[in-house]
Design a protein around this motif. Sequence first.
Motif, PDB file in Angstrom:
ATOM      1  N   SER A  13       0.810  -1.222   0.000  1.00 14.71           N
ATOM      2  CA  SER A  13       0.000   0.000   0.000  1.00 14.71           C
ATOM      3  C   SER A  13       0.840   1.267   0.000  1.00 14.71           C
ATOM      4  O   SER A  13       0.364   2.326  -0.378  1.00 14.71           O
ATOM      5  CB  SER A  13      -0.908   0.003   1.234  1.00 14.71           C
ATOM      6  OG  SER A  13      -0.125  -0.049   2.420  1.00 14.71           O
ATOM      7  N   SER A  14       2.099   1.191   0.416  1.00 11.47           N
ATOM      8  CA  SER A  14       2.934   2.396   0.488  1.00 11.47           C
ATOM      9  C   SER A  14       3.875   2.549  -0.695  1.00 11.47           C
ATOM     10  O   SER A  14       4.714   3.447  -0.691  1.00 11.47           O
ATOM     11  CB  SER A  14       3.757   2.358   1.785  1.00 11.47           C
ATOM     12  OG  SER A  14       4.585   1.210   1.814  1.00 11.47           O
ATOM     13  N   SER A  15       3.751   1.703  -1.696  1.00 13.54           N
ATOM     14  CA  SER A  15       4.703   1.733  -2.812  1.00 13.54           C
ATOM     15  C   SER A  15       4.069   2.077  -4.146  1.00 13.54           C
ATOM     16  O   SER A  15       4.739   2.043  -5.170  1.00 13.54           O
ATOM     17  CB  SER A  15       5.386   0.362  -2.933  1.00 13.54           C
ATOM     18  OG  SER A  15       4.421  -0.642  -3.224  1.00 13.54           O
ATOM     19  N   ALA A  16       2.783   2.427  -4.161  1.00 17.05           N
ATOM     20  CA  ALA A  16       2.089   2.654  -5.429  1.00 17.05           C
ATOM     21  C   ALA A  16       2.636   3.868  -6.168  1.00 17.05           C
ATOM     22  O   ALA A  16       2.898   3.807  -7.378  1.00 17.05           O
ATOM     23  CB  ALA A  16       0.596   2.808  -5.185  1.00 17.05           C
ATOM     24  N   SER A  17       2.806   5.004  -5.480  1.00 15.99           N
ATOM     25  CA  SER A  17       3.263   6.222  -6.156  1.00 15.99           C
ATOM     26  C   SER A  17       4.685   6.058  -6.676  1.00 15.99           C
ATOM     27  O   SER A  17       5.019   6.544  -7.768  1.00 15.99           O
ATOM     28  CB  SER A  17       3.180   7.414  -5.208  1.00 15.99           C
ATOM     29  OG  SER A  17       4.001   7.204  -4.067  1.00 15.99           O
ATOM     30  N   ALA A  18       5.539   5.348  -5.927  1.00 21.43           N
ATOM     31  CA  ALA A  18       6.913   5.136  -6.389  1.00 21.43           C
ATOM     32  C   ALA A  18       6.930   4.251  -7.631  1.00 21.43           C
ATOM     33  O   ALA A  18       7.683   4.506  -8.582  1.00 21.43           O
ATOM     34  CB  ALA A  18       7.744   4.500  -5.267  1.00 21.43           C
ATOM     35  N   HIS A  19       6.094   3.221  -7.651  1.00 27.09           N
ATOM     36  CA  HIS A  19       6.057   2.347  -8.821  1.00 27.09           C
ATOM     37  C   HIS A  19       5.463   3.074 -10.033  1.00 27.09           C
ATOM     38  O   HIS A  19       5.909   2.869 -11.164  1.00 27.09           O
ATOM     39  CB  HIS A  19       5.248   1.089  -8.510  1.00 27.09           C
ATOM     40  CG  HIS A  19       5.337   0.042  -9.580  1.00 27.09           C
ATOM     41  ND1 HIS A  19       6.482  -0.677  -9.832  1.00 27.09           N
ATOM     42  CD2 HIS A  19       4.421  -0.388 -10.494  1.00 27.09           C
ATOM     43  CE1 HIS A  19       6.281  -1.504 -10.838  1.00 27.09           C
ATOM     44  NE2 HIS A  19       5.045  -1.358 -11.252  1.00 27.09           N
ATOM     45  N   ALA A  20       4.462   3.920  -9.784  1.00 24.90           N
ATOM     46  CA  ALA A  20       3.892   4.697 -10.887  1.00 24.90           C
ATOM     47  C   ALA A  20       4.936   5.634 -11.488  1.00 24.90           C
ATOM     48  O   ALA A  20       5.021   5.800 -12.710  1.00 24.90           O
ATOM     49  CB  ALA A  20       2.682   5.484 -10.395  1.00 24.90           C
ATOM     50  N   ALA A  21       5.746   6.271 -10.623  1.00 23.70           N
ATOM     51  CA  ALA A  21       6.822   7.142 -11.129  1.00 23.70           C
ATOM     52  C   ALA A  21       7.838   6.346 -11.933  1.00 23.70           C
ATOM     53  O   ALA A  21       8.368   6.821 -12.939  1.00 23.70           O
ATOM     54  CB  ALA A  21       7.500   7.837  -9.949  1.00 23.70           C
ATOM     55  N   TYR A  22       8.103   5.119 -11.510  1.00 19.87           N
ATOM     56  CA  TYR A  22       9.059   4.282 -12.242  1.00 19.87           C
ATOM     57  C   TYR A  22       8.555   3.946 -13.641  1.00 19.87           C
ATOM     58  O   TYR A  22       9.289   4.103 -14.618  1.00 19.87           O
ATOM     59  CB  TYR A  22       9.322   3.002 -11.450  1.00 19.87           C
ATOM     60  CG  TYR A  22      10.007   1.936 -12.268  1.00 19.87           C
ATOM     61  CD1 TYR A  22      11.362   2.031 -12.600  1.00 19.87           C
ATOM     62  CD2 TYR A  22       9.300   0.837 -12.739  1.00 19.87           C
ATOM     63  CE1 TYR A  22      11.983   1.065 -13.367  1.00 19.87           C
ATOM     64  CE2 TYR A  22       9.914  -0.147 -13.511  1.00 19.87           C
ATOM     65  CZ  TYR A  22      11.257  -0.025 -13.816  1.00 19.87           C
ATOM     66  OH  TYR A  22      11.862  -0.978 -14.590  1.00 19.87           O
ATOM     67  N   ILE A  23       7.309   3.480 -13.749  1.00 15.85           N
ATOM     68  CA  ILE A  23       6.838   3.076 -15.076  1.00 15.85           C
ATOM     69  C   ILE A  23       6.575   4.294 -15.958  1.00 15.85           C
ATOM     70  O   ILE A  23       6.667   4.210 -17.190  1.00 15.85           O
ATOM     71  CB  ILE A  23       5.576   2.197 -14.983  1.00 15.85           C
ATOM     72  CG1 ILE A  23       4.374   2.981 -14.472  1.00 15.85           C
ATOM     73  CG2 ILE A  23       5.823   0.972 -14.122  1.00 15.85           C
ATOM     74  CD1 ILE A  23       3.068   2.218 -14.546  1.00 15.85           C
TER      75      ILE A  23
END
Length: 448
Positions: A13-23
């Motif tokens: 739940s705390s990693s969604a924004s970081a993964h979105a920035a990565y892709i």
Amino acid sequence: MASYHCTVKAGASSSASAHAAYIERDGKYKTKSRGDLEAVESGNLPSWAERGSDFWKASDSYERANAKGYREYEVALPREMLPAQRLELVRDFIRQELGDRHAYTFAIHNPRATLEGGEQPHAHIMFSERQRDSIERPEAQYFKRWNAKNPEKGGCKKGDGYKSAEQRKTELVALRERWAFLQNGHLEKHGHVDRVDHRTLKERGIERMPTEHLGPTAAAMEQRGIPTRRGLAKAQREADVAEVAGIPELSRRLRADCVQLVKLEAAKPDPTPSPVKPDQVKPNPIQERRRQEEMSVQIVKMWREIVQKEREEHLQELTAKAFETAKAFSVHFQAHMDAEPMLFGRKAWEAKRVAMDRRYDRLKVDYDELKTGRYPFLSNDKEAVQKEVLKRATAKQPKLAAAQAPAETILRARDQREQEERMQRAREEDRIRQAKKAERGQDRGYSR
């Protein structure tokens, strides 16, 4: 050519924004070394989220700490398609799988392969498991628990409830099949002859060992000349694939050579051979025989290694089974001990206890012997073990099993021939010794 890849992942739940920035190749991921972004798009967002990043930041803030913040489909795209055609394919896949129910962000990446230099287009499709409905909710309420009685007071419903591992596996197989069907439809639509298949090599009836993906890090190190564990494993696997692929041809040539050898040995030499032209000279039978024997040695060696491996695996299975049997029996034995009668029925209880005690000791002995590599309960029936091992090895390598019998025949003939040659040399040496001995006796007679 088109290649198949489709996996499903889940993020905290705390990693969604970081993964979105990565892709999306945004923020710290917006560098020249990551200039492989082909397309990016978000959809099904609530009114308070102007961009996909706004939605995923809210998800990190308000989603439960022990919940999944997002799920992701990672799919390989055909390199023979144009960028616009790949974008159309991804959008159709999202309409098919997500519809208008889930907020999503997808990105298409098209990096260059480190070793071969070709394109590697693929898509990351991340989406929220929260299902949208007709109720407008602020971002703090959007990620709250679902209220079935009063939906307007709770958050959006998440997922379809609990699913067992078997259900999730069935759904994953169905998803992979739908992706293959959709991708093949677009390949046909744009005039490409290649097709993909979601099934395994075994399910498709293809007798070939699967390949191993190096990954960008290992591939880059291999390109610089630095050996890696994955690179060595890939090279060994490729050598194994080439060796296994050559077994059918080796078996065919061996059978043909056996037939030819029988014909050569049966043919009687002509005492007055006619002159032979150079283009009519046949191969030397001795050289052919040696070549067949060398191939036979390789086949028998490979077969024995496979049989030994199957024997070890069979022994491990029996050991695990023996352990489970002893464990279950110990529970039953303990229950019998706990039910010890004080007076009536004690004699029958004691007789059963003695029998169970002997049985438990036998199970423990069997388990200990299995761990050392022996078959205690099959000590009088070793042929049954050998038959089972050969059956398993033949099922895995049927072509090698078929080539093994003629190879064994050739090696037995070689051993018999070598034994006869040794006996012939021994007789000849003995004859020479006897002749020399007689000659020395005659010389001594003349000297007297």
